[in-house]
Design a protein around this motif. Structure first.
Motif, mmCIF file in Angstrom:
data_model
loop_
_atom_site.group_PDB
_atom_site.id
_atom_site.type_symbol
_atom_site.label_atom_id
_atom_site.label_comp_id
_atom_site.label_asym_id
_atom_site.label_seq_id
_atom_site.Cartn_x
_atom_site.Cartn_y
_atom_site.Cartn_z
ATOM 1 N N GLN A 1 0.815 -1.206 0.000
ATOM 2 C CA GLN A 1 0.000 0.000 0.000
ATOM 3 C C GLN A 1 0.854 1.264 0.000
ATOM 4 O O GLN A 1 0.382 2.320 -0.347
ATOM 5 C CB GLN A 1 -0.906 0.032 1.234
ATOM 6 C CG GLN A 1 -1.946 -1.058 1.256
ATOM 7 C CD GLN A 1 -2.738 -1.114 -0.044
ATOM 8 O OE1 GLN A 1 -2.502 -1.958 -0.886
ATOM 9 N NE2 GLN A 1 -3.662 -0.201 -0.226
ATOM 10 N N ASP B 1 -0.544 6.311 -3.252
ATOM 11 C CA ASP B 1 -0.714 5.365 -4.341
ATOM 12 C C ASP B 1 -2.019 5.581 -5.076
ATOM 13 O O ASP B 1 -3.048 5.852 -4.473
ATOM 14 C CB ASP B 1 -0.752 3.944 -3.775
ATOM 15 C CG ASP B 1 0.618 3.328 -3.750
ATOM 16 O OD1 ASP B 1 1.393 3.575 -4.678
ATOM 17 O OD2 ASP B 1 0.908 2.597 -2.797
ATOM 18 N N ARG B 2 -1.953 5.428 -6.376
ATOM 19 C CA ARG B 2 -3.155 5.371 -7.212
ATOM 20 C C ARG B 2 -2.936 4.205 -8.158
ATOM 21 O O ARG B 2 -1.802 3.782 -8.335
ATOM 22 C CB ARG B 2 -3.274 6.636 -8.053
ATOM 23 C CG ARG B 2 -3.519 7.871 -7.236
ATOM 24 C CD ARG B 2 -3.851 8.999 -8.173
ATOM 25 N NE ARG B 2 -4.188 10.188 -7.428
ATOM 26 C CZ ARG B 2 -4.625 11.291 -7.989
ATOM 27 N NH1 ARG B 2 -4.769 11.341 -9.309
ATOM 28 N NH2 ARG B 2 -4.924 12.339 -7.268
ATOM 29 N N PRO B 3 -3.985 3.753 -8.798
ATOM 30 C CA PRO B 3 -3.762 2.718 -9.822
ATOM 31 C C PRO B 3 -2.835 3.291 -10.880
ATOM 32 O O PRO B 3 -3.095 4.375 -11.389
ATOM 33 C CB PRO B 3 -5.160 2.469 -10.390
ATOM 34 C CG PRO B 3 -6.102 2.996 -9.357
ATOM 35 C CD PRO B 3 -5.384 4.114 -8.659
ATOM 36 N N GLU B 4 -1.752 2.598 -11.164
ATOM 37 C CA GLU B 4 -0.811 2.977 -12.231
ATOM 38 C C GLU B 4 -0.048 4.268 -11.970
ATOM 39 O O GLU B 4 0.634 4.753 -12.867
ATOM 40 C CB GLU B 4 -1.537 3.147 -13.586
ATOM 41 C CG GLU B 4 -2.461 2.013 -13.974
ATOM 42 C CD GLU B 4 -1.715 0.711 -14.214
ATOM 43 O OE1 GLU B 4 -0.745 0.721 -14.981
ATOM 44 O OE2 GLU B 4 -2.107 -0.294 -13.619
ATOM 45 N N HIS C 1 4.664 -0.196 -16.568
ATOM 46 C CA HIS C 1 4.659 -1.578 -16.035
ATOM 47 C C HIS C 1 5.220 -2.526 -17.056
ATOM 48 O O HIS C 1 5.039 -2.358 -18.239
ATOM 49 C CB HIS C 1 3.234 -2.002 -15.662
ATOM 50 C CG HIS C 1 2.750 -1.268 -14.441
ATOM 51 N ND1 HIS C 1 3.231 -1.521 -13.180
ATOM 52 C CD2 HIS C 1 1.860 -0.258 -14.319
ATOM 53 C CE1 HIS C 1 2.624 -0.709 -12.316
ATOM 54 N NE2 HIS C 1 1.796 0.064 -12.985
#
Length: 123
Positions: A32, A53-56, A123
Motif C-alpha cells: 500500500q 498510491d493510485r492505480p498505475e 509496467h
C-alpha cells in the motif's frame, strides 16, 4: 518580533516533519505504501511530504522549508513513464509535463512553495 521567523529558523518545521514522517519506518514490502527510499531530493530545503498510491500512478508532494528560492532534482528508482505537475486538488495542470532527465525531475521552488507531482508508472 515575529514568532513565525524564529521557529522556522530553529528548524522546528523540519524536525516536526521528521517526527511525523520518519523516512525509515515504512516497510518496503508494504504494497500500500511506496518505499520512501525510492525517492531522493537533491536539496536539504525540500521536504518530501507525502506519496500516495493510485492505480498505475503515484502523487508526490514536496515543499520548500527554508524560505529560499531553489531548484532541486527529484530522483526515484521507480519506473516512471511520465510526470506532471498537479494543482492542489491533484489534477494534472495544463502545460504541467515535466521532462524526465537523467538526473531526475527538475523542480523549481519559491519560498515555502508546495508542489504536487503525478508520476505515471510504466509496467
Amino acid at each position: 518580533s515575529s514568532a513565525v521567523g524564529s521557529f522556522q529558523e530553529a528548524g522546528v518545521i523540519q524536525q516536526a516533519y521528521s517526527l511525523n514522517f520518519p523516512l525509515h519506518v515504512v516497510p518496503a514490502s508494504c504494497a500500500q505504501c511506496p518505499a520512501w527510499s525510492a525517492f531522493s531530493v537533491s536539496s536539504p530545503a525540500i521536504v518530501l511530504e507525502t506519496a500516495e498510491d493510485r492505480p498505475e500512478a503515484l502523487v508526490v508532494r514536496l515543499y520548500e522549508a527554508h524560505g529560499s528560492t531553489v531548484t532541486a532534482w527529484l530522483q526515484t528508482s521507480l519506473p516512471i513513464k511520465e510526470a506532471m505537475l498537479c494543482d492542489l486538488l491533484e489534477r494534472p495542470a495544463a502545460q504541467g509535463h515535466l521532462p524526465l532527465e537523467p538526473q531526475g525531475l527538475r523542480l523549481s521552488f519559491t519560498p515555502f512553495h508546495v508542489l504536487s507531482i503525478l508520476l505515471v508508472l510504466s509496467h
